[in-house]
Design a protein around this motif. Structure first.
Motif, short mmCIF file in Angstrom:
data_model
loop_
_atom_site.label_atom_id
_atom_site.label_comp_id
_atom_site.label_asym_id
_atom_site.label_seq_id
_atom_site.Cartn_x
_atom_site.Cartn_y
_atom_site.Cartn_z
N SER A 177 1.23 -0.92 0.01
CA SER A 177 0.27 0.09 0.10
C SER A 177 0.93 1.50 0.01
O SER A 177 0.76 1.84 0.73
CB SER A 177 -0.61 0.11 1.50
OG SER A 177 -0.18 -0.26 1.95
N ASP A 178 2.19 1.08 -0.86
CA ASP A 178 2.36 2.05 -0.63
C ASP A 178 3.19 2.41 -2.37
O ASP A 178 2.88 1.90 -3.40
CB ASP A 178 3.88 2.15 0.11
CG ASP A 178 4.99 0.95 -0.30
OD1 ASP A 178 5.65 0.90 0.88
OD2 ASP A 178 4.62 1.04 -0.86
N MET A 179 3.98 3.58 -2.51
CA MET A 179 4.15 3.72 -4.39
C MET A 179 5.04 2.61 -5.04
O MET A 179 4.62 2.40 -6.14
CB MET A 179 5.26 5.20 -3.66
CG MET A 179 4.76 5.60 -6.02
SD MET A 179 3.97 6.08 -6.74
CE MET A 179 3.42 7.09 -6.87
N ALA A 199 13.66 6.71 -0.88
CA ALA A 199 12.77 6.33 -0.18
C ALA A 199 14.00 6.34 1.42
O ALA A 199 13.80 6.97 2.36
CB ALA A 199 12.78 4.81 0.44
N ARG A 227 14.68 9.51 3.48
CA ARG A 227 13.50 10.10 3.89
C ARG A 227 13.20 9.72 5.73
O ARG A 227 12.97 10.13 6.22
CB ARG A 227 12.30 9.80 3.51
CG ARG A 227 11.09 11.10 2.53
CD ARG A 227 10.81 12.55 3.19
NE ARG A 227 9.55 11.83 4.08
CZ ARG A 227 8.99 12.19 5.07
NH1 ARG A 227 8.64 13.38 5.28
NH2 ARG A 227 7.48 11.95 5.22
N ALA A 276 1.24 -1.13 7.60
CA ALA A 276 0.45 -0.86 6.51
C ALA A 276 0.02 -1.53 8.60
O ALA A 276 -1.02 -0.43 9.13
CB ALA A 276 -0.33 -1.27 6.06
N ASN A 278 0.35 11.55 3.69
CA ASN A 278 1.00 10.12 3.86
C ASN A 278 0.52 9.64 3.14
O ASN A 278 1.07 8.71 2.43
CB ASN A 278 2.22 9.94 4.47
CG ASN A 278 3.69 10.83 4.62
OD1 ASN A 278 3.62 11.55 3.82
ND2 ASN A 278 3.84 11.54 5.17
N THR A 308 -0.63 10.57 -0.01
CA THR A 308 0.07 10.32 -1.57
C THR A 308 0.78 9.20 -1.80
O THR A 308 0.51 8.53 -2.34
CB THR A 308 1.32 11.43 -1.75
OG1 THR A 308 1.35 11.76 -0.10
CG2 THR A 308 0.67 13.22 -1.46
N THR A 309 1.36 8.15 -0.48
CA THR A 309 2.37 7.43 -0.76
C THR A 309 1.19 6.41 -0.86
O THR A 309 1.64 5.06 -0.41
CB THR A 309 3.58 7.31 -0.59
OG1 THR A 309 3.63 7.55 0.71
CG2 THR A 309 3.97 8.38 -1.62
N GLY A 310 0.31 6.07 1.12
CA GLY A 310 0.14 5.30 1.12
C GLY A 310 1.04 5.03 2.70
O GLY A 310 0.75 4.39 3.53
N ASN A 311 2.47 5.04 2.54
CA ASN A 311 3.43 5.24 3.34
C ASN A 311 4.02 5.63 3.65
O ASN A 311 4.69 6.41 3.15
CB ASN A 311 3.89 4.08 2.69
CG ASN A 311 5.33 3.24 3.64
OD1 ASN A 311 6.12 3.97 4.43
ND2 ASN A 311 5.27 1.84 3.68
N ARG A 312 4.60 6.04 4.74
CA ARG A 312 5.12 7.43 5.56
C ARG A 312 6.43 7.90 4.91
O ARG A 312 6.95 8.68 4.86
CB ARG A 312 5.52 6.97 6.92
CG ARG A 312 4.09 8.12 7.97
CD ARG A 312 4.71 7.86 9.25
NE ARG A 312 2.81 8.40 9.70
CZ ARG A 312 3.69 8.46 10.91
NH1 ARG A 312 4.55 9.83 11.40
NH2 ARG A 312 2.06 8.96 11.58
N SER A 313 7.07 6.30 4.74
CA SER A 313 8.60 7.05 4.63
C SER A 313 8.48 6.69 2.28
O SER A 313 9.81 6.66 2.57
CB SER A 313 9.22 5.34 5.10
OG SER A 313 9.15 4.01 4.25
N LEU A 314 7.83 6.80 2.22
CA LEU A 314 7.92 6.64 1.12
C LEU A 314 7.82 8.35 0.26
O LEU A 314 6.52 9.46 0.51
CB LEU A 314 7.77 5.96 -0.11
CG LEU A 314 7.53 4.64 -0.17
CD1 LEU A 314 7.82 3.67 -1.45
CD2 LEU A 314 9.16 4.76 -0.18
N ALA A 360 0.68 9.20 -8.80
CA ALA A 360 0.81 9.80 -6.88
C ALA A 360 -0.83 11.05 -6.97
O ALA A 360 -1.66 10.48 -6.45
CB ALA A 360 1.31 10.75 -7.51
N LEU A 383 -3.45 8.59 -6.23
CA LEU A 383 -3.74 8.44 -4.73
C LEU A 383 -4.27 10.03 -4.16
O LEU A 383 -4.47 9.93 -3.27
CB LEU A 383 -2.34 8.23 -4.96
CG LEU A 383 -1.88 6.89 -4.67
CD1 LEU A 383 -0.44 5.50 -4.27
CD2 LEU A 383 -2.97 5.86 -3.53
#
Lengths: 349, 608
Positions: free
Chosen positions: A311-313, A345, A348, B129, B157, B160-166, B473, B476
């Motif tokens: 669920s991320d980019m 990644a 950050r 997640a 976050n 935009t990416t669903g995941n904080r770290s990206l 993006a 999302l």
């Protein structure tokens, strides 16, 4: 009678002119030509056949003079030359108006003509190339007429064996830089005595043949290798475990054992670690490397990536781009994207 | 998916414990050191395994933190229900590599790909997640303003990416840098230059086909050599001729007859003089004939006799007649004749002198003799012939000179032709050199074009990657907007008991909580409301991630620490109503227990 067969000498050429070994190559070409001339004396050859490509494109007057001087130094050998695909004849060519030495026959005629050398009982049929493509229909005009042993001389790199006439004792072919022999020795493409470009891998040299007057047959044919620098292509298969240092080490070992005087082309294939970059700069300083072709692909496990980032980019990106029939371009795009996303990644975090 | 129970062999302070769960709300209570976090961590470890760091980090990683205090077993068996079947998840953390086995108790068979099964059972949810959605801790920091910032960061976050770290802005910048450094290696307008070169090559080739470039220098030089040789010979010839003429001319000068005309005249003149003399001499002979004198004398005498007789006889008439007759027939003719003789003699003398003069002139002595005459005649003839010959030769010389002049001109022309030919040839050489240069340039350009193509392919790929990232993006973000508008707004509404209606996000990523009357920026919410908003969002997020999957258990680990009593009550009520899946609440207070008992919310109490 004994003859030497060579072609595609490209006298005056300067291959790899903008590399550090460029001048050596130009010199080597002239030296090999010199060696062939010497061999004519040593082998007591009656005839030297040059099936095209004597010059590199359009010769300068100096080059024509130099070559003629060399020919004049072997007056006991008849030198028969035609213009090849790469040095075609044209009306104002210095080759046409030059006064060649007595033992030189530079056949500038585009139509096949026959030359009978009575003292050595040999008929030579040949035609020069002009700027147009070689018309294979012309081959039907090539016929021996004298009834003695005969040699056909042509320059055509696209030659198809089946189109060549059958009734010649020996067919001296030119045009292809690499030597090959067909029809048990009766059809020979002698290749360049020196490799001219990176594709001319393998051995290079000239052919020496003998023809028996009585039987009108080729009785001997040998290939004499010329000691020369070689162009060698090395293929390296990398794996995700390979590092640049590994690859450099292996290549260094390979190139040293094969000879550091040779000129190498390096192809890298396979899947590599995504962060690994194969620059190989050290090697280019120590060895002669003409080209490095990098076909490696980063080893991303797309399934794992989309599992780890559902669920991320990264995950979305992989899911979006990864398809069964993905094109080469899209795969490259996917790799670039994944690389960028993963690399940024870390920042950050 | 529901948790059924967990049997812990050894995990941190928990040792040989069995805990069963209900399908509804489970409240796990106990004082602070009872092991609630440990239990929660164990459940998480059963789902996701445990991280084992290397090196120095190994001292503080999860694995070390939860090493069992007692006993030598580090692991547990957790049973879950998924889609109507009961599974046992078995993990032994001492095994290296740590793996897990899953056993399907319903069908009595082992599940072949344990990891995969777990992933599916968790709806593909990753650890991160999981941490961000169904496993709900507290809003991280407790400082007032940081709360809002944290919440906002979370929202953005998530969107935009669903995941904080990206972060895709960084990624896109990275791609742009890559593209720029690739573009630096492109050889610009290589194809255009190559085409221009090819055009020039074609033009030059056409030019050198012109017949004027065919070198005729060899022929011309041969011609010149031959012509020069001839010219040399002819010039020598002319010189010899000239010499001869000169000597003979001098000779002629000596004789005095410098032209043939004069010589002819001289000869004729001599002949004339000779003839005249001869003529004179012969006619003189006649004159010298004495007989005539005698005749005339005779007549004169007769007449004189007659005259005397008559005189004597005094026949004066006859006397006169006889005198007259005597004069007429004798005296006068005799005198005339004498005069004639004398003049003839004079003439002869003159002629003789003339002849003698000529003889003297020509042979030095004036003596008139046949031999002399012959000599002079021969000499004159010779002179005449010489004169003619000289004149003939002079004409020849003239012709020869003229020819030589013409030849010289022609040779000069040849010379200039040769010069022109040499110039043309050097032009030709220049053109041929240019052709060679162009050909070599084009060979290099072809290689450059190949490289360019490869670089352009890479650049295209980079563009596609950047474009896809943008697209995703945007999608999302849209779905965030949708998410916020649809799902989250509803939750916010209900969890705040209607105090707030909705949550929205504008283009500059500012988040607002809205009522029907006003729009409140996130920063202005009280921390309590922020907590609730956070809860609502987590729930909304959990739903989003699960999509249509089987409801996963919601795990609330000390989530309500900052809530006041009233809010806690309303929130608990709301959660109980809202979430139909299994809920596990960890708490060290009794508040939750009391409230749920009061509100008659069914729950199972687990005391650690």
């Amino acid at each position: 009678m004994k003859f030497l067969h060579t072609s595609d000498i490209h006298y005056g050429a300067a291959p790899d002119a903008n590399r550090t070994w460029g001048r050596e190559r130009a010199k080597a070409i002239k030296e090999s030509f010199g060696r062939i001339i010497e061999a004519c004396v040593y082998e007591k050859a009656d005839c030297l056949i040059i099936s095209g490509g004597l010059f590199d494109g359009r010769p300068t007057e100096d080059e024509v003079r130099e070559v003629n001087e060399a020919f004049a130094a072997i007056p006991d050998t008849r030198v028969y030359v035609i213009a090849g695909e790469n040095d075609p004849v044209f009306s104002s060519s210095p080759v046409c108006t030059f006064r060649w030495a007595e033992n030189v026959i530079y056949n500038t005629d585009k139509e096949f003509n026959s030359l009978y050398l009575s003292d050595i009982h040999i008929e030579i049929v040949g035609a020069s190339n002009d700027r147009n493509r070689f018309d294979t229909d012309r081959l039907t005009d090539a016929k021996p007429v004298q009834g003695c042993a005969s040699i056909l001389v042509i320059s055509n790199s696209q030659a198809d064996e089946s189109m060549m006439p059958e009734n010649f004792t020996y067919i001296a072919l030119g045009g292809d830089h690499k030597p090959y022999v067909k029809r048990g020795g009766c059809l020979v493409n002698c290749g360049s005595p020196e490799p001219i470009c990176a594709d001319d891998t393998g051995k290079h040299g000239y052919y020496v043949g003998e023809i028996d007057d009585e039987s009108r047959k080729l009785t001997a044919l040998k290939f004499v290798t010329l000691p020369t620098v070689r162009y060698i292509t090395l293929s390296v298969n990398v794996t995700p475990a390979s590092t640049e240092a590994d690859v450099i080490r292996n290549l260094k070992r390979e190139m040293t054992s094969r000879g550091s005087e040779n000129i190498y082309q390096i192809k890298l294939n396979g899947l590599c670690k995504p962060e690994e970059d194969f620059v190989l700069e050290d090697l280019t300083r120590e060895f002669k490397i003409s080209k490095i072709l990098n076909f490696t692909r980063p080893d991303y496990d797309y399934m794992q990536l989309s599992r780890e980032h559902p669920s991320d980019m990264v995950g979305f990106f992989v899911k979006e781009m990864n398809r069964e029939d993905i094109s080469e371009l899209d795969r490259k795009a996917m790799n670039f994207g994944i690389n960028a996303l993963l690399k940024t990644a870390d920042e950050r975090k | 998916m529901k948790l059924i129970d967990i049997k812990i062999d050894g995990f941190g302070k928990l040792n040989d414990r069995y805990i069963g769960f209900d399908e509804g709300i489970n409240l796990v209570t106990g004082h602070n050191e009872a092991g609630k976090s440990t239990l929660h961590a164990c459940i998480r470890a059963m789902f996701y395994g445990m991280e084992r760091a290397k090196g120095v980090a190994a001292l503080t990683d999860e694995f070390s933190r939860f090493k069992p205090w007692k006993g030598n077993k580090y692991g547990a068996v957790m049973r879950i229900e998924n889609e109507g079947q009961i599974y046992a998840i078995i993990r032994d953390f001492y095994k290296d590599p740590v793996g897990c086995t899953v056993y399907n108790e319903t069908s009595q068979e082992a599940v072949p790909f344990a990891e995969g099964f777990l992933r599916d059972a968790l709806c593909g949810m990753t650890e991160i997640a999981y941490d961000n959605t169904i496993s709900i801790g507290q809003l991280r920091s407790s400082a007032e303003d940081a709360v809002a910032a944290e919440l906002k960061k979370y929202i953005i976050n998530m969107g935009t990416t669903g995941n904080r770290s990206l972060n895709c802005e960084e990624a896109k910048k990275y791609l742009a840098d890559q593209k720029r450094s690739l573009a630096e290696d492109i050889v610009p307008s290589a194809a255009r230059t190559m085409a221009a070169n090819a055009g020039e090559i074609k033009n030059i080739e056409k030019e050198i086909d012109a017949p004027e470039y065919i070198s005729r220098i060899n022929e011309l030089e041969d011609e010149k050599k031959a012509a020069e040789q001839i010219l040399r010979e002819k010039t020598a010839e002319a010189n010899a001729l000239c010499e001869g003429i000169r000597t003979d001319r001098e000779k002629l000068k000596e004789t005095g007859s410098e032209t043939s005309g004069k010589a002819v005249n001289d000869e004729k003149n001599f002949q004339t003089v000779l003839n005249e003399y001869r003529e004179e001499a012969s006619s003189n002979a006649v004159a010298r004939n004495r007989v005539i004198y005698i005749v005339f004398l005779g007549f004169a005498l007769l007449c004189a006799c007659g005259a005397i007789y008559c005189y004597v006889t005094k026949a004066f008439a006859d006397y006169i007649i006889f005198c007259a007759a005597g004069c007429i027939t004798g005296l006068i003719p005799g005198i005339i004749f004498l005069v004639l003789c004398i003049s003839a003699k004079n003439r002869l003398e003159k002629k003789k002198q003339a002849l003698s003069g000529l003889l003297k002139k020509h042979i030095g002595s004036g003596e008139i003799a046949d031999s002399a005459i012959r000599k002079v005649k021969t000499k004159l003839e010779q002179t005449k012939e010489l004169a003619f010959d000289v004149e003939k030769r002079e004409k020849q010389l003239e012709d020869l000179n003229r020819e030589n002049e013409i030849m010289t001109d022609r040779n000069n022309e040849l010379d200039s032709n040769i010069i022109i030919q040499k110039q043309t040839q050097s032009e030709l050489m220049e053109k041929l050199n240019r052709l060679n240069t162009l050909r070599r340039e084009n060979e290099e350009l072809a290689a450059a074009i190949e490289r360019n193509d490869k670089i352009n392919d890479d650049i295209e790929a980079i563009d596609i990657a950047a474009g896809t990232i943008d697209e995703l993006a945007a999608r999302l973000k849209d779905s965030l907007g949708v998410f916020l508008n649809k799902e989250a707004s509803g939750y916010i509404n209900r969890i705040t008991g209607g105090a707030y209606d909705s949550i929205s996000i504008d283009d500059s990523m500012e988040v607002f909580i809205n009522t029907s009357e006003k729009t409140v920026p996130l920063e202005q919410l009280s921390s309590g409301t922020s907590d609730q908003v956070y809860m609502a969002l987590r729930l909304a997020g959990a739903r989003l991630v699960q999509q249509d999957g089987d409801r996963l258990p919601l795990i609330l680990d000390d989530s309500f620490v900052n809530y006041d009593g009233e809010r806690l009550a309303s929130t608990l009520k709301w959660i109980a109503d809202e979430y139909k899946g299994q809920i596990i609440i960890f708490s060290c207070h009794n508040r939750e227990k009391k409230i749920m008992e009061n509100e008659e919310i069914r729950f199972r109490n687990i005391e650690l």
